[in-house]
Design a protein around this motif. Sequence first.
Motif, mmCIF file in Angstrom:
data_model
loop_
_atom_site.group_PDB
_atom_site.id
_atom_site.type_symbol
_atom_site.label_atom_id
_atom_site.label_comp_id
_atom_site.label_asym_id
_atom_site.label_seq_id
_atom_site.Cartn_x
_atom_site.Cartn_y
_atom_site.Cartn_z
ATOM 1 N N PRO A 19 0.790 -1.261 -0.040
ATOM 2 C CA PRO A 19 -0.011 -0.017 0.057
ATOM 3 C C PRO A 19 0.945 1.316 0.049
ATOM 4 N N PRO A 20 0.389 2.229 -0.674
ATOM 5 C CA PRO A 20 1.283 3.494 -0.763
ATOM 6 C C PRO A 20 1.129 4.206 0.690
ATOM 7 N N GLY A 21 2.092 5.084 0.909
ATOM 8 C CA GLY A 21 2.191 6.102 2.049
ATOM 9 C C GLY A 21 2.804 5.327 3.205
ATOM 10 N N LEU A 22 3.514 4.278 3.232
ATOM 11 C CA LEU A 22 3.812 3.516 4.505
ATOM 12 C C LEU A 22 5.287 4.277 4.607
ATOM 13 N N PRO A 23 5.871 4.233 5.925
ATOM 14 C CA PRO A 23 7.356 4.920 6.225
ATOM 15 C C PRO A 23 8.152 3.856 5.428
ATOM 16 N N ILE A 24 9.274 4.243 5.012
ATOM 17 C CA ILE A 24 10.251 3.351 4.138
ATOM 18 C C ILE A 24 11.489 3.117 5.379
ATOM 19 N N LEU A 25 11.690 1.896 5.513
ATOM 20 C CA LEU A 25 12.675 1.635 6.312
ATOM 21 C C LEU A 25 13.817 0.600 5.892
ATOM 22 N N PRO A 26 14.965 0.496 6.271
ATOM 23 C CA PRO A 26 16.034 -0.174 5.809
ATOM 24 C C PRO A 26 15.584 -1.806 6.148
ATOM 25 N N MET A 27 15.993 -2.782 5.240
ATOM 26 C CA MET A 27 15.487 -3.953 5.337
ATOM 27 C C MET A 27 16.180 -4.537 6.943
ATOM 28 N N ALA A 28 17.219 -3.972 7.083
ATOM 29 C CA ALA A 28 18.085 -4.438 8.313
ATOM 30 C C ALA A 28 17.344 -4.246 9.559
ATOM 31 N N ALA A 29 16.387 -3.239 9.609
ATOM 32 C CA ALA A 29 15.572 -2.831 10.567
ATOM 33 C C ALA A 29 14.541 -4.024 11.147
ATOM 34 N N PHE A 30 14.229 -4.989 10.282
ATOM 35 C CA PHE A 30 13.468 -6.264 10.649
ATOM 36 C C PHE A 30 14.251 -7.369 10.881
ATOM 37 N N ASP A 35 7.999 -10.042 11.894
ATOM 38 C CA ASP A 35 7.095 -9.703 10.894
ATOM 39 C C ASP A 35 7.335 -10.630 9.653
ATOM 40 N N ILE A 36 6.424 -10.820 8.704
ATOM 41 C CA ILE A 36 6.295 -11.721 7.922
ATOM 42 C C ILE A 36 6.704 -11.200 6.444
ATOM 43 N N ALA A 37 8.062 -11.669 5.812
ATOM 44 C CA ALA A 37 8.048 -11.335 4.389
ATOM 45 C C ALA A 37 7.298 -11.666 3.276
ATOM 46 N N HIS A 38 6.814 -10.679 2.551
ATOM 47 C CA HIS A 38 6.092 -11.175 1.371
ATOM 48 C C HIS A 38 7.089 -11.732 0.215
ATOM 49 N N ASP A 39 6.280 -12.198 -0.818
ATOM 50 C CA ASP A 39 7.047 -13.064 -1.835
ATOM 51 C C ASP A 39 8.047 -12.215 -2.513
ATOM 52 N N CYS A 40 7.743 -10.784 -2.435
ATOM 53 C CA CYS A 40 8.493 -9.882 -3.273
ATOM 54 C C CYS A 40 10.107 -9.806 -2.548
ATOM 55 N N VAL A 41 10.157 -9.891 -1.237
ATOM 56 C CA VAL A 41 11.228 -9.965 -0.324
ATOM 57 C C VAL A 41 12.004 -11.164 -0.747
ATOM 58 N N THR A 42 13.252 -10.966 -1.056
ATOM 59 C CA THR A 42 14.174 -12.203 -1.337
ATOM 60 C C THR A 42 15.550 -11.883 -0.630
ATOM 61 N N ARG A 43 16.439 -13.066 -0.798
ATOM 62 C CA ARG A 43 17.666 -12.814 0.003
ATOM 63 C C ARG A 43 18.485 -11.627 -0.372
ATOM 64 N N ALA A 44 18.181 -11.113 -1.556
ATOM 65 C CA ALA A 44 18.853 -9.982 -2.071
ATOM 66 C C ALA A 44 18.555 -8.775 -1.484
ATOM 67 N N THR A 45 17.162 -8.824 -0.870
ATOM 68 C CA THR A 45 16.634 -7.684 -0.158
ATOM 69 C C THR A 45 17.395 -7.553 1.211
ATOM 70 N N ALA A 46 17.829 -8.501 1.712
ATOM 71 C CA ALA A 46 18.350 -8.570 2.928
ATOM 72 C C ALA A 46 20.124 -8.274 2.940
ATOM 73 N N LEU A 47 20.566 -8.937 1.821
ATOM 74 C CA LEU A 47 22.052 -8.590 1.554
ATOM 75 C C LEU A 47 22.219 -7.254 1.190
ATOM 76 N N ASN A 48 21.375 -6.581 0.542
ATOM 77 C CA ASN A 48 21.591 -5.337 -0.208
ATOM 78 C C ASN A 48 20.827 -4.201 0.866
ATOM 79 N N ASN A 49 20.539 -4.645 2.031
ATOM 80 C CA ASN A 49 19.548 -3.830 2.854
ATOM 81 C C ASN A 49 18.813 -2.859 2.155
ATOM 82 N N ARG A 50 18.006 -3.697 1.150
ATOM 83 C CA ARG A 50 17.113 -2.716 0.450
ATOM 84 C C ARG A 50 16.109 -1.867 1.463
ATOM 85 N N PRO A 51 15.760 -0.568 0.947
ATOM 86 C CA PRO A 51 14.397 -0.042 1.603
ATOM 87 C C PRO A 51 13.125 -1.023 1.486
ATOM 88 N N VAL A 52 12.447 -1.024 2.474
ATOM 89 C CA VAL A 52 11.098 -1.750 2.266
ATOM 90 C C VAL A 52 10.279 -1.049 3.159
#
Length: 88
Positions: A19-30, A35-52
């Motif tokens: 959903p739009p409008g949610l605060p953006i946080l680095p993956m490392a914060a989780f 919390d549950i990772a949706h299918d869109c979250v992969t190993r690369a999300t964590a490895l690169n500490n992508r914003p989520v």
Amino acid sequence: MKHYPPARIIHELACRSAPPGLPILPMAAFRDSHDIAHDCVTRATALNNRPVVAEPADYGPHVYSPSGERPADATRALCAVCHGTHTP
Ligand SMILES: [Zn+2]
Ligand SMILES: [Zn+2]
């Protein structure tokens, strides 16, 4: 001991289910969250500490149903439905 709220659903920013409008946080914060990772979250999300974003999920009314998962600091086992501990 701590109360765990119902788990949120973590999405990559580009996810169509996020959903739009949610605060953006680095993956490392989780890293240690329940919390549950949706299918869109992969190993690369964590490895690169992508914003989520963390979507507050609506699990609807349900009865606490203990799962086998219990974090060391949780008041009791996490609910199999919402991954929270509910109120005692
Ligand atoms: Zn997603
Ligand atoms: Zn529940």
